[in-house]
Design a protein around this motif. Structure first.
Motif, short mmCIF file in Angstrom:
data_model
loop_
_atom_site.label_atom_id
_atom_site.label_comp_id
_atom_site.label_asym_id
_atom_site.label_seq_id
_atom_site.Cartn_x
_atom_site.Cartn_y
_atom_site.Cartn_z
N THR A 216 -27.04 30.54 -16.08
CA THR A 216 -26.40 31.18 -17.44
C THR A 216 -24.89 31.79 -17.50
O THR A 216 -24.70 31.72 -18.62
N LYS A 217 -24.06 31.67 -16.20
CA LYS A 217 -22.79 31.52 -15.99
C LYS A 217 -22.31 30.86 -17.09
O LYS A 217 -20.97 30.49 -18.10
N TYR A 218 -22.76 29.43 -16.58
CA TYR A 218 -21.96 28.24 -16.69
C TYR A 218 -22.39 28.03 -18.70
O TYR A 218 -21.54 28.04 -19.14
N LEU A 219 -23.88 28.65 -19.17
CA LEU A 219 -24.07 27.99 -20.37
C LEU A 219 -22.88 29.62 -21.49
O LEU A 219 -23.10 29.25 -22.17
N THR A 220 -22.90 30.58 -20.17
CA THR A 220 -22.21 31.65 -21.79
C THR A 220 -20.40 30.90 -21.24
O THR A 220 -20.06 30.87 -21.90
N ASN A 221 -20.11 30.32 -20.54
CA ASN A 221 -18.70 29.41 -20.49
C ASN A 221 -19.05 28.80 -21.71
O ASN A 221 -18.35 29.00 -21.82
N LEU A 222 -20.44 27.88 -22.11
CA LEU A 222 -19.95 26.84 -22.79
C LEU A 222 -20.26 27.11 -23.77
O LEU A 222 -19.31 26.70 -25.26
N TYR A 223 -21.44 27.89 -24.78
CA TYR A 223 -21.70 28.50 -25.37
C TYR A 223 -21.14 29.75 -25.99
O TYR A 223 -21.17 30.65 -27.14
N GLY A 224 -21.21 30.81 -25.05
CA GLY A 224 -20.34 31.96 -26.29
C GLY A 224 -22.17 33.27 -25.29
O GLY A 224 -21.77 32.67 -23.92
N GLU A 225 -21.56 34.58 -25.58
CA GLU A 225 -22.20 35.71 -24.97
C GLU A 225 -23.83 34.87 -25.04
O GLU A 225 -24.20 35.27 -26.01
N LEU A 226 -24.50 35.05 -24.37
CA LEU A 226 -25.78 35.11 -24.29
C LEU A 226 -26.40 36.31 -25.41
O LEU A 226 -26.21 37.76 -25.33
N ASN A 227 -27.34 35.45 -25.76
CA ASN A 227 -28.07 37.50 -26.33
C ASN A 227 -27.58 36.97 -27.72
O ASN A 227 -27.70 37.82 -28.89
N VAL A 228 -25.67 36.83 -28.13
CA VAL A 228 -25.32 36.95 -28.78
C VAL A 228 -24.79 35.87 -30.00
O VAL A 228 -25.19 35.61 -31.25
N ASP A 229 -24.55 34.83 -28.95
CA ASP A 229 -24.34 33.36 -29.68
C ASP A 229 -25.07 32.57 -29.31
O ASP A 229 -25.67 31.18 -30.11
N TRP A 230 -25.77 32.46 -28.11
CA TRP A 230 -27.09 31.76 -27.87
C TRP A 230 -28.56 32.56 -27.18
O TRP A 230 -28.43 34.15 -27.14
N LYS A 231 -29.28 31.88 -27.07
CA LYS A 231 -30.03 33.05 -26.03
C LYS A 231 -31.45 31.28 -25.59
O LYS A 231 -31.35 30.49 -26.39
N PRO A 232 -32.04 31.72 -24.68
CA PRO A 232 -33.20 30.88 -24.09
C PRO A 232 -34.29 31.06 -24.57
O PRO A 232 -34.48 32.14 -25.31
N PHE A 233 -34.86 29.97 -24.99
CA PHE A 233 -36.27 29.78 -25.57
C PHE A 233 -36.81 29.56 -24.62
O PHE A 233 -37.75 29.13 -25.29
N GLY A 234 -36.79 29.15 -23.28
CA GLY A 234 -37.76 28.47 -22.42
C GLY A 234 -37.20 27.54 -21.28
O GLY A 234 -36.28 27.19 -21.13
N SER A 235 -37.90 28.00 -20.15
CA SER A 235 -37.29 27.23 -19.07
C SER A 235 -39.02 26.70 -18.23
O SER A 235 -39.95 26.81 -18.12
N GLU A 236 -38.39 25.37 -17.61
CA GLU A 236 -39.26 24.79 -17.09
C GLU A 236 -38.77 24.03 -15.75
O GLU A 236 -37.67 23.37 -15.78
N PHE A 237 -39.27 23.87 -14.64
CA PHE A 237 -38.63 23.59 -13.28
C PHE A 237 -40.33 21.93 -12.80
O PHE A 237 -40.96 21.97 -13.64
N TYR A 238 -39.29 21.14 -12.86
CA TYR A 238 -39.52 20.37 -12.36
C TYR A 238 -39.10 19.20 -11.36
O TYR A 238 -37.93 19.90 -10.36
N ASN A 239 -39.77 19.01 -10.24
CA ASN A 239 -40.15 17.80 -9.17
C ASN A 239 -39.94 16.42 -9.51
O ASN A 239 -40.97 16.50 -9.84
N VAL A 240 -38.73 15.52 -9.31
CA VAL A 240 -38.26 14.88 -9.48
C VAL A 240 -37.68 13.94 -8.12
O VAL A 240 -37.28 14.47 -8.08
#
Length: 125
Positions: free
Chosen positions: A65-89
């Motif tokens: 979240t901190k990385y994405l905030t640093n990259l795209y701006g404030e969470l839920n103001v400039d961007w918001k996640p709409f899904g997260s999935e974990f994969y084991n590869v």
């Protein structure tokens, strides 16, 4: 003179290989002290952003979240996640996060991106 030309050719060849392999950049951000991000493009599994030195899964997720905030701006103001999935590869754990961008009036822009994080190190603790 031929030795210098040979060395120059080898350096160019090595740089070309590093680019093809998707060499990552090391990044730290003030809001995530102690965390190191090995940054690839982040848009595909092979270029996933690796989170290093997180104490546990919770700190790893907070680092994302901190990385994405640093990259795209404030969470839920400039961007918001709409899904997260974990994969084991191949023994590695990846978190794919879908992101939607927000207009200044609070409405979504209909612009999306997906970022991959390699969270393998965060889950070993």
């Amino acid at each position: 003179m031929k030795i210098i030309q040979l060395i120059a050719l080898l350096l160019v060849f090595s740089a070309s290989l590093a680019q093809k392999k998707g060499k990552k950049t090391i990044v730290t951000i003030p809001s995530a002290p102690g965390i190191v991000f090995e940054v690839g493009k982040g848009e595909i599994l092979e270029g996933a952003i690796k989170i290093k030195f997180a104490k546990d899964t919770k700190e790893g997720v907070n680092a994302e979240t901190k990385y994405l905030t640093n990259l795209y701006g404030e969470l839920n103001v400039d961007w918001k996640p709409f899904g997260s999935e974990f994969y084991n590869v191949n023994g590695k754990i990846y978190n794919l996060i879908n992101i939607e961008f927000i207009n200044k009036d609070g409405k979504t822009k209909d612009e999306f991106t997906t970022i991959y994080f390699d969270v393998t190190d965060c889950n070993k603790k």
